[in-house]
Scaffold this motif. Sequence first.
Motif, PDB file in Angstrom:
ATOM      1  N   ALA A   1      22.026  22.563  77.944  1.00 52.34           N
ATOM      2  CA  ALA A   1      22.615  23.549  79.654  1.00 52.34           C
ATOM      3  C   ALA A   1      23.474  24.928  78.727  1.00 52.34           C
ATOM      4  O   ALA A   1      23.875  24.953  78.070  1.00 52.34           O
ATOM      5  CB  ALA A   1      23.531  22.063  80.109  1.00 52.34           C
ATOM      6  N   THR A   2      23.282  25.486  79.348  1.00 54.37           N
ATOM      7  CA  THR A   2      24.365  26.871  79.497  1.00 54.37           C
ATOM      8  C   THR A   2      25.706  27.170  80.030  1.00 54.37           C
ATOM      9  O   THR A   2      26.450  27.752  79.389  1.00 54.37           O
ATOM     10  CB  THR A   2      23.915  27.872  80.700  1.00 54.37           C
ATOM     11  OG1 THR A   2      24.178  27.375  81.968  1.00 54.37           O
ATOM     12  CG2 THR A   2      22.519  27.779  80.062  1.00 54.37           C
ATOM     13  N   GLY A   3      26.048  25.502  80.944  1.00 54.20           N
ATOM     14  CA  GLY A   3      28.168  25.347  80.635  1.00 54.20           C
ATOM     15  C   GLY A   3      28.194  24.223  80.590  1.00 54.20           C
ATOM     16  O   GLY A   3      27.405  23.411  81.194  1.00 54.20           O
ATOM     17  N   ASN A   4      29.493  24.092  80.775  1.00 54.84           N
ATOM     18  CA  ASN A   4      29.190  22.908  81.628  1.00 54.84           C
ATOM     19  C   ASN A   4      29.271  22.698  82.620  1.00 54.84           C
ATOM     20  O   ASN A   4      28.638  20.584  82.408  1.00 54.84           O
ATOM     21  CB  ASN A   4      31.286  22.695  81.897  1.00 54.84           C
ATOM     22  CG  ASN A   4      31.726  21.389  81.542  1.00 54.84           C
ATOM     23  OD1 ASN A   4      31.566  20.149  80.750  1.00 54.84           O
ATOM     24  ND2 ASN A   4      32.818  21.504  82.425  1.00 54.84           N
TER      25      ASN A   4
ATOM     26  N   VAL B   1      24.952  11.890  73.593  1.00 54.27           N
ATOM     27  CA  VAL B   1      23.899  12.361  71.902  1.00 54.27           C
ATOM     28  C   VAL B   1      22.615  13.298  73.060  1.00 54.27           C
ATOM     29  O   VAL B   1      22.223  14.403  72.327  1.00 54.27           O
ATOM     30  CB  VAL B   1      23.405  11.142  71.585  1.00 54.27           C
ATOM     31  CG1 VAL B   1      22.695  11.637  70.352  1.00 54.27           C
ATOM     32  CG2 VAL B   1      24.695  10.234  71.141  1.00 54.27           C
ATOM     33  N   ALA B   2      22.632  13.087  74.337  1.00 59.17           N
ATOM     34  CA  ALA B   2      21.400  13.865  74.601  1.00 59.17           C
ATOM     35  C   ALA B   2      21.103  15.449  74.849  1.00 59.17           C
ATOM     36  O   ALA B   2      20.686  16.232  75.169  1.00 59.17           O
ATOM     37  CB  ALA B   2      20.082  12.936  75.600  1.00 59.17           C
ATOM     38  N   LEU B   3      22.496  15.226  75.206  1.00 63.82           N
ATOM     39  CA  LEU B   3      23.113  16.614  75.452  1.00 63.82           C
ATOM     40  C   LEU B   3      23.140  18.049  74.293  1.00 63.82           C
ATOM     41  O   LEU B   3      23.942  17.364  73.573  1.00 63.82           O
ATOM     42  CB  LEU B   3      24.406  16.411  76.355  1.00 63.82           C
ATOM     43  CG  LEU B   3      24.202  15.674  77.434  1.00 63.82           C
ATOM     44  CD1 LEU B   3      25.457  15.486  78.266  1.00 63.82           C
ATOM     45  CD2 LEU B   3      23.610  15.554  78.460  1.00 63.82           C
ATOM     46  N   ILE B   4      22.888  18.589  74.726  1.00 67.04           N
ATOM     47  CA  ILE B   4      22.704  20.175  73.574  1.00 67.04           C
ATOM     48  C   ILE B   4      23.645  20.941  74.814  1.00 67.04           C
ATOM     49  O   ILE B   4      23.089  21.473  75.484  1.00 67.04           O
ATOM     50  CB  ILE B   4      21.461  20.626  73.213  1.00 67.04           C
ATOM     51  CG1 ILE B   4      20.647  18.945  72.568  1.00 67.04           C
ATOM     52  CG2 ILE B   4      21.291  21.409  72.011  1.00 67.04           C
ATOM     53  CD1 ILE B   4      20.901  18.343  71.467  1.00 67.04           C
ATOM     54  N   ASP B   5      24.603  21.610  73.918  1.00 64.65           N
ATOM     55  CA  ASP B   5      25.785  22.836  74.470  1.00 64.65           C
ATOM     56  C   ASP B   5      24.530  23.650  74.128  1.00 64.65           C
ATOM     57  O   ASP B   5      25.097  23.937  72.953  1.00 64.65           O
ATOM     58  CB  ASP B   5      26.077  22.642  74.355  1.00 64.65           C
ATOM     59  CG  ASP B   5      28.228  24.178  74.880  1.00 64.65           C
ATOM     60  OD1 ASP B   5      27.181  24.610  74.989  1.00 64.65           O
ATOM     61  OD2 ASP B   5      28.849  24.039  74.606  1.00 64.65           O
ATOM     62  N   MET B   6      23.688  24.331  74.307  1.00 62.78           N
ATOM     63  CA  MET B   6      23.359  25.672  73.889  1.00 62.78           C
ATOM     64  C   MET B   6      23.714  26.965  74.551  1.00 62.78           C
ATOM     65  O   MET B   6      23.319  27.329  74.186  1.00 62.78           O
ATOM     66  CB  MET B   6      21.494  25.421  74.457  1.00 62.78           C
ATOM     67  CG  MET B   6      21.357  25.974  75.815  1.00 62.78           C
ATOM     68  SD  MET B   6      20.512  25.691  76.649  1.00 62.78           S
ATOM     69  CE  MET B   6      19.699  25.894  78.440  1.00 62.78           C
ATOM     70  N   GLY B   7      24.469  27.393  75.548  1.00 60.59           N
ATOM     71  CA  GLY B   7      25.299  27.705  75.571  1.00 60.59           C
ATOM     72  C   GLY B   7      24.160  28.758  76.182  1.00 60.59           C
ATOM     73  O   GLY B   7      23.623  28.677  77.133  1.00 60.59           O
ATOM     74  N   ASP B   8      24.067  30.279  75.702  1.00 60.14           N
ATOM     75  CA  ASP B   8      23.319  31.488  76.299  1.00 60.14           C
ATOM     76  C   ASP B   8      22.035  31.521  75.479  1.00 60.14           C
ATOM     77  O   ASP B   8      20.987  32.253  75.587  1.00 60.14           O
ATOM     78  CB  ASP B   8      23.958  32.201  75.862  1.00 60.14           C
ATOM     79  CG  ASP B   8      25.275  33.209  77.084  1.00 60.14           C
ATOM     80  OD1 ASP B   8      25.500  32.219  78.404  1.00 60.14           O
ATOM     81  OD2 ASP B   8      26.601  33.360  76.858  1.00 60.14           O
ATOM     82  N   PHE B   9      21.917  30.466  74.244  1.00 59.42           N
ATOM     83  CA  PHE B   9      20.604  30.752  73.406  1.00 59.42           C
ATOM     84  C   PHE B   9      19.975  29.362  74.037  1.00 59.42           C
ATOM     85  O   PHE B   9      19.451  28.827  73.229  1.00 59.42           O
ATOM     86  CB  PHE B   9      21.588  30.390  72.065  1.00 59.42           C
ATOM     87  CG  PHE B   9      22.533  30.912  72.048  1.00 59.42           C
ATOM     88  CD1 PHE B   9      22.752  32.742  71.371  1.00 59.42           C
ATOM     89  CD2 PHE B   9      24.239  30.825  70.950  1.00 59.42           C
ATOM     90  CE1 PHE B   9      23.607  33.161  71.414  1.00 59.42           C
ATOM     91  CE2 PHE B   9      25.669  31.526  71.202  1.00 59.42           C
ATOM     92  CZ  PHE B   9      24.541  33.002  70.728  1.00 59.42           C
ATOM     93  N   VAL B  10      19.346  30.054  74.841  1.00 57.74           N
ATOM     94  CA  VAL B  10      18.250  29.172  75.246  1.00 57.74           C
ATOM     95  C   VAL B  10      16.768  29.336  74.091  1.00 57.74           C
ATOM     96  O   VAL B  10      16.284  28.133  73.864  1.00 57.74           O
ATOM     97  CB  VAL B  10      17.712  30.153  76.656  1.00 57.74           C
ATOM     98  CG1 VAL B  10      16.634  28.913  77.086  1.00 57.74           C
ATOM     99  CG2 VAL B  10      18.964  29.626  77.310  1.00 57.74           C
TER     100      VAL B  10
END
Length: 375
Positions: free
Chosen positions: A212-215, A230-239
Amino acid sequence: MEAAIDIDSKTLRRGWTTGTCAAAATKAACLALMTGEFPALVEVTLPGGQRPGFALAIEEVGEGFAKAGIIKDAGDDPDVTHGALIISTVRCGAAKSGITFRAGPGVGTVTRPGLPLPPGEPSINPVPRQMIAQAITEVAGEGADFEVEISVPDGEKIAEKTLNGRLGIVGGISILGTTGIVIPYSCSAWIHSIWRGIDVARAAGLDHISGATGNTSEKAAQAYHGLSDVALIDMGDFVGGMLKYIRSHPVPKVTVAGGVAKMTKLAQGMLDVHSKRGLADLEALAKVAEDAGADADLVARIIAANTVAQAFEMAGARGLKLGDRIAALAWKTAAKSLGDPKIALEILVFDRHGQLAGRTEFTPSDHSGSLAAES
C-alpha cells in the motif's frame, strides 16, 4: 572522505549508519579492554575502504568489560535513529568462541524466519557484524574471542517508528547498513525494509501480500481481504521497488493498493509515485474520463480541478466509475514489472476516507496486457 553530496542542486551532508557507529564503538571498547585506555578518535574501515573517525560520547571500563558509545549522525537524512546513542560493551569470550553478538537494551531480537538472520539472533545485520569483526581484528588480531553487546538507550521507543514490529523484530531497533554511509534521501533503507517484509511473508508461507502507498489504503486493503499484519508491505511510493523484488521472489497473489492520486500516477506509467517525481496529469485523467463516457463539461472540469481527489469526486457525482478505469490502467503498468503469469495481480483504489473507488480482479501478470483498460 567527501562529507557532502549534491542532490537536486542542494548540498546535503552524508551520515553514518548504526552499523558504522557500532563498529567504531566496539573498536574503542575493545582497545580499552586490552589497554585500559580509550582512543581520542577511533577510525573504522567501511566496506568501500573509507576510514572515517569518530569521537566517543561515553567511556567506561569495569571488571571484565569496557564500554564505549557514539552518537549517530545521519547527516541531512531524516533518519529516525539520528542522534541515537549506539553503545558497545565488549567482554572477553570463551576460548575459540570467536566473536559472539548480544542484543542489549534497545536492540531488537529476530523472532520470525525470512530475515538475513535466524530467529533468536540479535538484529545486528550481516554487514555490521563483518565491520565489527574487522574492527576487533584491527585491534586484537585474527582469531580473537570476544563477546559484543550492542545497546541503544530509547531504542525500543525509536523502533516504534520503524517496521521492526511487523517484521517480527522485538525489543528495539536493528543495527543496519550495507555501505556504512547514509546518503541523504536515498530511500535505500525503505527499499530494503520492503524486501525484508516480502521475505518474512514468504517464509511464513503466505500466498497473498498487499503493498500500500499509505496508512489509509493499507488498512482498507487489510479489511477488504482480511489479511494478517505479516501480509502487509509498507511500499510507500516505491511500487516498482516492491514489484521488481516480487518478480524474483514470487508470491502467488499480489495486491497493490493506494489512494486515487497515487494510483492515477501509476496508471500514467509512474512506478515511483512520490510527489517530487511529478504530479498526476489531469489532462490525461480527463481523457480517461472522456473515454468512459464523460461529457465535455465534466472533461473541462477535470482538467481544471485542483487535485485528483477533486476530479474523482466530480466524476463520482456524475455516476462515472473513473476508479475502475484507473485501476485497469494501473494494473497494466504494474503487470509489466512483474511479467509472470504465475503471479496474480490486483489493484485496489481507495478514496481519502478508505472507501473503495475502483478495483481489478486478480489476473495473471504476464506481459500480454490481457487486462484491458476498458474492462
